[in-house]
Design a protein around this motif. Structure first.
Motif, mmCIF file in Angstrom:
data_model
loop_
_atom_site.group_PDB
_atom_site.id
_atom_site.type_symbol
_atom_site.label_atom_id
_atom_site.label_comp_id
_atom_site.label_asym_id
_atom_site.label_seq_id
_atom_site.Cartn_x
_atom_site.Cartn_y
_atom_site.Cartn_z
ATOM 1 N N PHE A 90 0.986 -1.097 -0.035
ATOM 2 C CA PHE A 90 0.178 -0.052 0.112
ATOM 3 C C PHE A 90 0.874 1.293 0.093
ATOM 4 N N VAL A 91 1.840 1.366 0.917
ATOM 5 C CA VAL A 91 2.673 2.289 1.038
ATOM 6 C C VAL A 91 3.653 2.697 -0.334
ATOM 7 N N LEU A 92 4.020 1.617 -0.949
ATOM 8 C CA LEU A 92 4.716 1.724 -2.369
ATOM 9 C C LEU A 92 3.901 2.294 -3.356
ATOM 10 N N ARG A 93 2.579 1.904 -3.318
ATOM 11 C CA ARG A 93 1.800 2.054 -4.481
ATOM 12 C C ARG A 93 1.135 3.789 -4.254
ATOM 13 N N GLN A 94 1.094 3.973 -2.974
ATOM 14 C CA GLN A 94 0.893 5.327 -2.817
ATOM 15 C C GLN A 94 1.768 6.388 -3.102
ATOM 16 N N PHE A 95 3.253 5.960 -2.685
ATOM 17 C CA PHE A 95 4.068 6.645 -2.972
ATOM 18 C C PHE A 95 4.234 6.726 -4.634
ATOM 19 N N ASN A 96 4.217 5.583 -5.374
ATOM 20 C CA ASN A 96 4.175 5.754 -6.853
ATOM 21 C C ASN A 96 3.204 6.675 -7.411
ATOM 22 N N SER A 97 1.938 6.397 -6.647
ATOM 23 C CA SER A 97 0.710 7.295 -7.756
ATOM 24 C C SER A 97 1.046 8.643 -7.546
ATOM 25 N N ARG A 98 1.775 8.867 -6.443
ATOM 26 C CA ARG A 98 1.931 10.472 -6.353
ATOM 27 C C ARG A 98 2.909 11.059 -6.966
ATOM 28 N N ILE A 99 3.858 10.418 -7.384
ATOM 29 C CA ILE A 99 5.224 10.684 -7.928
ATOM 30 C C ILE A 99 5.166 11.539 -9.161
ATOM 31 N N HIS A 100 4.035 11.433 -10.155
ATOM 32 C CA HIS A 100 3.941 12.077 -10.942
ATOM 33 C C HIS A 100 3.403 13.607 -10.622
#
Lengths: 620, 255
Positions: free
Chosen positions: A278-288
């Protein structure tokens, strides 16, 4: 009616606007302090002690100033975009009610204007107050400075105009941007604004790897350019280097999350553990949206670390060199000693300064021309000559060992006078040889018998009197004067460095904090789902911690690498003056960074945790 | 055999002295293992309150709820959330998928929260996804799925942890009739083939007709109970409609 709606909107969505308002106020405040510092305090310092470091610092300040305003513009735009996103539903309602696009745009423009004016006012007020405070602080450090006029406390009209102008342009850009984004918005997107996520395209692995490699390559090129060329040449190539470095950082952060996600995904034990996924996905989804701000934050941190470390180190160097250049309380030099030699102590007494009682440990000496063309085999020669007796007397005054007759002639480099001598190396010859040479300059050195402050004032008055002016060209240097001059430079450098560094650090940390807190508000729903799935509170808290930690310490890590390279280059510049004490300055910087950044990090974590917890199990 | 769920003399009162609202008066029933039970009632009849009490989101004022021999009203704090995590599965009307995670990851998350060994997670997720016909959406994000697919992913997530009881609150509320039918067919298949015990709250007679047994609640008490028995769905549906028409008030209330 329309204005009323805009005003009511501002007051109603005060909570949403708070982030925006704070960012703007903070930006205006920093800008004002920064620029008023340049235009009032520094200029006065420059006039007082014309030290060449100040010139360099002013050039650097100009570069920083432009950089700061660009950063602030980006910040304001970012805050505005964030705000627009939160208000999508509201905009949709206006469209549904049949308000034409032009009117909605106008409404937003009015709102932006209200907030802009408010924050401009608040920011200027805060800026004036803070720069006032800084001025007072500086004055207290300069309590003994021999200048009658006071520092600071001046309302810089020029700076206010400059601030209003710069931010006027920034607001204009924001207004244009807002208008454009509204006119291009589609109703369906606005209505579903709350639900729809940012684009969640998972770029193919090769793309991530390629971007990552490109970023690293650009960074390496910029590093090489910096190390080879140094920091001092501000030409187009310098800006190319900055651009390459920035782009490299940008690409690095752009690809990092995808890279990280891929990396961890392969290690299933880590990926499928607790809320890691979950944390990694959150981070990844925000990176844009976050990679730009991460880059800015990284660069701000770099400035903070670099400036603070260099200036603390430089300050230390200056402090150490103060005593070396002032071996006696004073030195009087008669530059016209070759044509009209005088008896300096007698002249002093004649002009109202009793050289017998007010001074101790005095010595009158002559410096000679090297008429005979004396050279020392294996050491070279010099145009300035001093006799052995005079040399040994001066060395004795300084408490240092003299020379013996056998070793003459010899080239000497020890400091002979207090202050500026214009003499590098000089020849020491025996007294007989010296007697055959013609006098070049007379020097008179000594220490004060009583209170140095009053003695110095009296001595200065005597040397500036008519009696001296009519008999030759004299120069007076006192230890106190040199000390103050060095002190001035020292305080200037330290103050500028710490000030700039801290401002950048606080800005970076504040931006991060704002960003994380607003993201936490977005995350509230997701954490509520996690709670309903039965994830215990401790597990959720850890996830929040990891999220905040990643966004705080990834930029810091890259900034640390940047600053190691940057400081190596800066060392080359500063070594003109003296070596940066890298261990001490690094420790001081690390301590400052640790306290401020750490405090922001913890405050953000606890804040985000509260926000996320706010919507617990019971609300449905 | 011991029933999975025993609700006895359940009471729930909202509000203080001034305005008391008796949501549940005196409700008792049991659910056996492997049952597919529906709970119907008009708005305000107390069916959501009942579900909240069973799912430990809310605490009853009186009576007891026992799941697999554990009295829920006696559980507190960590034990309670642990029980909820391990023994109960939830399907909500708004499917509550995490929008940043793919379908696969949304399902896997319920297992990683439980601390299931990472080695078995992928196998179990794929197996369950196969049961619900979700092979095609494993790599899709929620916003790329249809409403029905999202709800089925939520259902898969609920049964992945192999709970004693799956609680479904209006699972078809946000779906069109075709997607609703598909979801219900699959829930019913899960119930028949896997023996999953499901307790579903709904106000829709068509949805309820998929259940094996229906409890009707009216004004906080059990009003009627229907069992499908050997009836086909059509006949059961008609029977349900008959009871539903009485739920708002029977002929005695008219005039």
């Amino acid at each position: 009616m329309f204005c009323k709606l805009a005003l009511r909107n501002v007051t109603r969505s005060l909570k949403d606007y708070a982030v925006y308002f704070l960012t703007l106020t903070f930006g205006v405040c920093i800008f004002y302090i920064f620029n008023s510092l340049e235009s009032q305090w520094c200029m006065q310092m420059l006039a007082q002690s014309a030290h060449y470091i100040v010139d360099t610092i002013l050039i650097l300040m100009d570069v920083f100033s432009v950089f700061v305003s660009v950063v602030l513009a980006c910040l304001v735009l970012y805050a505005n975009t964030f705000l627009m996103k939160r208000r999508k539903r509201e905009l949709a309602t206006y469209f549904l009610l049949g308000l034409p696009t032009v009117k909605v745009s106008l409404l937003l423009v009015l709102e932006t204007l209200v907030i802009g004016l408010l924050s401009l006012g608040a920011g200027l007020l805060l800026g004036v107050l803070l720069s006032h405070g800084l001025g007072l602080l500086t004055m207290s450090m300069f309590a003994f400075y021999p200048a009658g006029e006071s520092f600071g406390l001046i309302l810089s009209g020029k700076t206010i105009v400059k601030t209003v102008l710069y931010f006027g342009v920034i607001f204009l850009v924001v207004v244009l941007f807002t208008g454009l984004s509204v006119s291009r918005a589609r109703l369906i997107d606005l209505i579903q604004g709350g639900r729809k996520n940012e684009e969640l395209r998972e770029p193919p692995l090769w793309q991530s790897v390629l971007t990552f490699l490109l970023g690293v390559a650009l960074l390496l090129i910029a590093y090489t350019m910096l190390l080879v060329r140094g920091l001092l040449y501000i030409d187009p190539l310098f800006f190319l280097m900055l651009a390459l470095g920035t782009l490299g950082t940008l690409l690095f952060f752009r690809s990092l999350s995808g890279f990280l996600l891929r990396l961890v995904k392969v290690r299933k034990g880590l990926y499928y553990k607790g809320l890691n996924m979950f944390v990694l996905r959150q981070f990844n989804s925000r990176i844009h949206t976050t990679y730009v701000s991460m880059t800015v934050i990284c660069l701000l941190l770099l400035l903070a670390i670099g400036v603070t470390a260099c200036c603390v180190g430089l300050n230390h160097t200056i402090g150490a060199t103060t005593d070396a250049s002032a071996p006696y309380d004073f030195t009087i030099q008669n530059y016209s000693g070759d044509v009209s030699p005088t008896d300096i102590p007698a002249l002093l007494t004649e002009n109202g300064f009793d050289a017998e009682t007010e001074l101790t440990a005095t010595r009158s000496c002559d410096l000679y021309y090297n008429d005979a063309g004396i050279t020392v085999p294996g050491q070279g020669s010099s145009d300035v000559v001093i006799s052995l007796t005079d040399y040994n007397a001066l060395m004795a005054l300084q408490g240092r060992a003299g020379l013996s007759e056998e070793s003459l002639p010899q080239l000497g480099t020890a400091t002979l006078v207090t202050g500026f001598s214009g003499v590098g190396a000089y020849l020491v010859v025996d007294d007989a040889t010296a007697a055959t040479l013609s006098v070049r300059r007379q020097i008179f050195v000594g220490n004060f018998a009583g209170d140095p402050q009053t003695a110095e004032t009296a001595l200065t008055a005597a040397v500036q009197s008519q009696g001296f002016a009519q008999t030759g060209s004299y120069r007076l240097d006192t230890r106190l004067q040199i000390y103050l001059e060095n002190m001035g430079t020292k305080i200037l450098v330290l103050f500028m460095g710490l000030y700039l560094g801290l401002v950048f650090l606080v800005t970076a940390a504040a931006v991060l904090a704002l960003q994380q807190l607003s993201q936490a508000a977005d995350d509230q729903k997701r954490y509520a789902v996690l709670a309903r799935l039965g994830a215990p509170e401790g597990m959720r808290d850890r996830a929040v911690f990891t999220q905040v930690f990643l966004s705080f310490f990834l930029p810091l890590a890259l900034a640390a690498v940047h600053s190691v390279v940057g400081m190596t280059a800066a060392n080359a510049v500063i070594s003109v003056v003296g070596q940066v004490d890298s261990v001490q300055s690094s420790l001081v910087t690390a301590a400052l960074l640790f306290v401020i950044y750490g405090a922001y990090f913890l405050a953000t974590y606890f804040g985000a945790r509260t926000v996320v917890r706010g919507n617990g199990l019971r609300t449905r | 055999m011991e029933p999975i769920l025993t609700v006895s003399h359940l009471q729930k009162v909202y509000g203080g002295k001034g305005s008391r609202t008796q949501a549940l008066s005196d409700l008792s029933f049991t659910v056996e293992e492997g049952e597919f039970t529906g709970i119907m009632g008009a708005s305000g009849s107390g069916k959501t309150t009942l579900l909240n009490c069973i799912s430990t989101i809310d605490r009853p004022t009186g009576g007891s709820i026992t799941v697999e021999g554990t009295d829920l009203t006696a559980l507190r704090g960590k034990a309670l959330s642990r029980f909820r995590r391990e023994r109960l599965g939830f399907i909500f009307q708004d499917c509550n998928l995490l929008d940043t995670l793919t379908g696969f990851e949304n399902m896997a998350l319920s297992l990683t929260i439980l601390g299931v060994s990472p080695r078995v997670i992928e196998g179990r997720v794929r197996e369950t996804a196969g049961l619900l016909g979700l092979e095609g959406v494993l790599d899709k994000y929620p916003y790329q799925m249809s409403g029905g697919e999202q709800q089925r992913v939520a259902a898969a997530r609920a049964i992945l942890t192999r709970p004693a009881l799956v609680l479904a609150d209006e699972p078809t509320g946000a779906l069109d009739s075709k997607a609703a039918g598909q979801l219900l067919r699959q829930l019913s298949a899960l119930n028949r083939e896997e023996g999953t015990t499901i307790l579903m709250v709904t106000h829709d007679a068509f949805t309820a007709s998929w259940c094996r047994r229906i409890l009707f609640i009216k004004d906080g008490v059990l009003y009627r109970e229907l069992r499908r028995g050997e009836l086909d769905r059509k006949a059961f549906f008609a029977q349900i409609l008959g009871v539903v028409s009485m739920l708002g008030g029977d002929s005695a209330d008219v005039l």
